[in-house]
Design a protein around this motif. Structure first.
Motif, mmCIF file in Angstrom:
data_model
loop_
_atom_site.group_PDB
_atom_site.id
_atom_site.type_symbol
_atom_site.label_atom_id
_atom_site.label_comp_id
_atom_site.label_asym_id
_atom_site.label_seq_id
_atom_site.Cartn_x
_atom_site.Cartn_y
_atom_site.Cartn_z
ATOM 1 N N LEU A 1 39.694 -5.725 19.827
ATOM 2 C CA LEU A 1 40.373 -6.461 18.716
ATOM 3 C C LEU A 1 41.792 -5.624 18.363
ATOM 4 N N LYS A 2 42.754 -6.388 18.015
ATOM 5 C CA LYS A 2 44.146 -5.929 17.706
ATOM 6 C C LYS A 2 44.006 -5.658 15.909
ATOM 7 N N GLN A 3 43.065 -6.084 15.383
ATOM 8 C CA GLN A 3 42.903 -5.796 14.083
ATOM 9 C C GLN A 3 41.584 -6.119 13.580
ATOM 10 N N PRO A 4 40.854 -5.325 12.485
ATOM 11 C CA PRO A 4 39.434 -5.612 12.424
ATOM 12 C C PRO A 4 39.078 -6.952 11.887
ATOM 13 N N VAL A 5 37.779 -7.284 12.027
ATOM 14 C CA VAL A 5 37.449 -8.752 11.697
ATOM 15 C C VAL A 5 36.026 -8.440 10.589
ATOM 16 N N ILE A 6 35.856 -9.141 9.811
ATOM 17 C CA ILE A 6 34.679 -9.315 8.979
ATOM 18 C C ILE A 6 33.760 -10.356 9.480
ATOM 19 N N LEU B 1 31.603 -4.904 10.015
ATOM 20 C CA LEU B 1 33.089 -4.712 10.114
ATOM 21 C C LEU B 1 33.281 -4.433 11.835
ATOM 22 N N TYR B 2 33.986 -5.275 12.452
ATOM 23 C CA TYR B 2 34.081 -5.356 13.821
ATOM 24 C C TYR B 2 35.606 -4.700 14.181
ATOM 25 N N THR B 3 35.598 -3.862 15.355
ATOM 26 C CA THR B 3 36.953 -3.398 16.065
ATOM 27 C C THR B 3 37.006 -3.761 17.437
ATOM 28 N N HIS B 4 35.661 -4.089 17.964
ATOM 29 C CA HIS B 4 35.520 -4.529 19.176
ATOM 30 C C HIS B 4 34.421 -5.738 19.279
ATOM 31 N N GLN B 5 34.516 -6.300 20.151
ATOM 32 C CA GLN B 5 33.632 -7.521 20.317
ATOM 33 C C GLN B 5 31.983 -7.408 20.425
ATOM 34 N N ASP B 6 31.807 -6.320 21.149
ATOM 35 C CA ASP B 6 30.498 -5.791 21.387
ATOM 36 C C ASP B 6 29.516 -5.775 20.179
ATOM 37 N N GLN B 7 30.037 -4.967 19.245
ATOM 38 C CA GLN B 7 29.002 -4.528 18.083
ATOM 39 C C GLN B 7 29.841 -4.027 16.973
ATOM 40 N N PRO B 8 29.224 -4.117 15.854
ATOM 41 C CA PRO B 8 29.954 -3.746 14.681
ATOM 42 C C PRO B 8 30.223 -2.242 14.487
ATOM 43 N N LEU B 9 31.581 -1.856 13.801
ATOM 44 C CA LEU B 9 31.729 -0.420 13.650
ATOM 45 C C LEU B 9 30.717 -0.006 12.702
ATOM 46 N N VAL C 1 41.491 2.986 12.612
ATOM 47 C CA VAL C 1 41.941 1.482 12.735
ATOM 48 C C VAL C 1 42.939 1.137 11.630
ATOM 49 N N PHE C 2 42.990 1.585 10.402
ATOM 50 C CA PHE C 2 44.021 1.528 9.303
ATOM 51 C C PHE C 2 45.448 1.936 9.927
ATOM 52 N N LYS C 3 45.352 2.774 10.564
ATOM 53 C CA LYS C 3 46.543 3.536 11.220
ATOM 54 C C LYS C 3 47.179 2.702 12.070
#
Length: 651
Positions: free
Chosen positions: A550-555, A587-595, A628-630
């Motif tokens: 993901l180009k930005q985190p999702v909830i 919190l997801y940064t990748h589609q497969d599993q949450p961070l 991620v924030f960076k």
């Protein structure tokens, strides 16, 4: 614009009395002009001459009928019968021709054989004619779509539309009057007069039922004058123990309506003078005018005070409603002309203002001024902050009317505009935009492109649509409302989120196999195809690349089966749209599993970002979250740089 009591100077009682006295003098001197009489006679000369028997039948079925004709005749005159209108049955003569055959038997000519017809033509067989009568429907002109301007000036019971600068005032006064009547237990109904035997009447007050009825076919300004006229009857003549004569009743009610309407800035003298003069024979059958004037003064004051009190209540209700609304109400036509800059629009308005006002029946036409630069927060698109023309829709133009306006109206100015600007005159976008009570519709000349009801939407959805509508307001690009790709702010279900990666992978692999051929987007109804080289950009718009990153985190909110971007969710929390007090999230940064998984609680008085950092620390994911924030900050810097590069106008 709603009625504002401060903007309307309340007339003194003496002034209202003077209005009534001036009107009385005008009524005494009232004369129909020869020109008006000639127009009326010319108009009526086009009507078929009915027998006395049919005239009596017409008046019994449709009291007040004037110009009466068949559906076919109205079609010749350019009018159509309105829906749900009952016809007026008349007796129509039908001549039938007979002949006697060789055996002396009488037969209808239409059933004659070929040989018999030849003998009839040679006058070798005698013929005769019999007349039969059958019922056929005809209609009064008030049952057609004839507009007020189609009627002669002195036509009795014709449609009327009084000249009013702001028609919203009429609606406000109508609502306030009905509310005032309801508080006095006098209900108001709108009825189909062709079905209840009231014919061309515009309204009536029923003392026995203590209610007011209005003809469903009245215009808004007609309804206002008629409603106040009938209100005056209810107040002055509801319990008529004095047995007032009908001419006096009509004089008092209509002059009261005139005074009340004049108080609110609407001049009905052209109708009222004619009406009273006809009913009272120029006041010759009103014996005590002074007593009537006192009654009129008292009734008009009572009605004005009742309306004003309820107007203030209507305004309070409207203000409360407006405070809860997301969208500002509007009804307008927006027009973008290809290659036109701001000065071109100004020149066009200067050259063709009168023509545009006539065609669109609007006196409020202006230019929305844009920067003609790319929108800074839409770096994946070519959306531009455009100049375009805005026409307030004051005549209730519909989506069906746009085609004629777009392809025919502009022919009148295209040639002169081409000569004036040296540019090809072309319409690149034309929309009818109506927003009312948070319900938005957008139509073009082909179809309705948007039908969006924001009531009941979640906070995240409202944030998304507000942003999309802001983009539409800047660009006049109707596709932006239903395009869910703006930074992927639109919430989606968790199942859709998990399947996005597979869809993007499939598109990318399909694109590779087709070797840069054009591909249609499966599942998307469009009349165009998308080049393969654009698929990578489409994947970026989804917020996910072909590896699922993901180009930005999702909830993810598991209790609601909802997925949205961290940016959009944080915005909805801070804007006050979010009513959740406590919720679990992923919190997801990748589609497969949450961070990691966490919990947000408003009672802790922490922002969402503070909660994310606390939960990251608990799950030993602080380093990953900081990374991620960076990345997000780097993306924002890149957008800022691109925004600076797009400040110059696009050539």
């Amino acid at each position: 614009m709603a009625y504002n009591k401060k903007n309307w100077i309340k007339q003194k009682e003496e002034e209202k009395k003077q209005w009534a006295k001036d009107a009385v003098e005008s009524i005494k001197l009232y004369e129909r002009s020869p020109e008006d009489v000639k127009d009326y006679l010319d108009f009526m000369s086009r009507m078929y001459s009915y027998s006395p028997r049919n005239i009596g039948s017409i008046q019994r079925q449709f009291p007040g009928a004037g110009f009466v004709a068949s559906k076919e005749k109205y079609k010749e005159l350019g009018f159509e019968i309105l829906p749900d209108q009952r016809g007026i049955d008349i007796m129509v003569p039908t001549p039938v021709k007979y002949f006697k055959d060789e055996n002396g038997r009488e037969k209808q000519v239409k059933y004659a054989s070929k040989i018999e017809k030849e003998l009839i033509a040679e006058n070798k067989l005698s013929t005769s004619q019999k007349t039969f009568f059958s019922l056929k429907p005809v209609y009064d002109i008030t049952q057609t779509n004839a507009k007020p301007e189609d009627y002669p000036k002195i036509y009795p019971n014709g449609r009327v539309d009084f000249d009013v600068t702001d028609k919203n005032i009429v609606k406000d006064i109508l609502q306030a009057t009905e509310r005032y009547l309801e508080s006095n237990n006098i209900p108001v109904r709108s009825e189909n007069y062709s079905l209840i035997g009231m014919g061309a009447a515009k309204g009536y007050y029923s003392p026995s039922e203590n209610r007011i009825s209005l003809n469903r076919l009245n215009t808004d300004t007609e309804n206002m004058t008629v409603l106040i006229h009938e209100t005056a009857h209810a107040i002055m003549h509801g319990d008529d123990s004095n047995m007032t004569s009908t001419p006096v009743k009509e004089f008092e009610a209509e002059l009261t309506s005139y005074v009340v309407n004049k108080h609110f800035g609407i001049d009905t003298s052209s109708f009222s003078n004619e009406y009273i003069a006809q009913w009272t024979h120029k006041l010759t059958n009103v014996k005590d005018v002074e007593t009537s004037l006192k009654n009129i003064s008292s009734a008009s004051t009572q009605i004005i005070e009742g309306i004003e009190e309820n107007l203030e209540l209507e305004q309070e209700i409207a203000l409360e409603k407006k405070m809860d609304q997301v969208l500002e109400d509007r009804n307008e036509i927006r027009l973008t002309l290809s290659q036109y800059d701001y000065n071109d629009y100004v020149g066009m308005l200067d050259a063709h203002a009168d023509l545009l006002k006539e065609k669109f029946k609007s006196d409020n036409i202006y230019i929305k001024k844009g920067t003609e630069t790319k929108l800074p927060d839409q770096n994946d698109t070519l959306l531009v902050d455009k100049n375009y023309l805005v026409i307030e829709n004051q005549s209730d133009i519909t989506g069906e009317d746009l085609k004629d306006l777009q392809y025919n109206t502009w022919k009148d100015i295209a040639l002169s505009e081409g000569e004036r600007t040296g540019k090809h005159f072309s319409i690149s976008a034309m929309y009818l935009v109506i927003a009312e009570d948070d319900h938005l519709t957008i139509e073009n000349s082909i179809a309705k492109s948007t039908d969006l009801d924001l009531k009941g939407k979640s906070g995240e959805e409202l944030e998304f649509y507000k942003k999309a509508i802001e983009v539409f307001d800047k660009t006049n690009n109707g596709m932006t409302i239903d395009n869910l790709s703006f930074e992927n702010d639109m919430p989606i279900s968790f199942e859709d989120f998990r399947s996005l990666h597979e869809e993007i992978e499939a598109m990318m692999s399909q694109g590779t196999e087709k070797d840069n051929n054009n591909l249609s987007r499966e599942g998307v109804e469009r009349d165009y195809v998308v080049p393969v080289q654009q698929l990578e950009m489409m994947a970026r718009k989804f917020g996910m690349d072909k590896e699922g990153k993901l180009k930005q985190p999702v909830i993810h909110l598991p209790e609601e089966n909802l997925v949205t971007t961290l940016k959009a969710f944080s915005s909805s929390l801070s804007s006050g749209y979010n009513e959740r007090e406590k919720f679990e999230y992923g919190l997801y940064t990748h589609q497969d599993q949450p961070l990691y998984l966490g919990q947000y609680d408003t009672k802790e008085n922490k922002s969402l970002i503070e909660t994310l950092k606390t939960d990251a620390e608990k799950n030993d994911k602080s380093a990953e979250l900081n990374e991620v924030f960076k990345q997000v900050r780097e993306q924002n810097k890149q957008k800022t740089m691109e925004m600076e590069l797009t400040k110059a106008p696009i050539k």
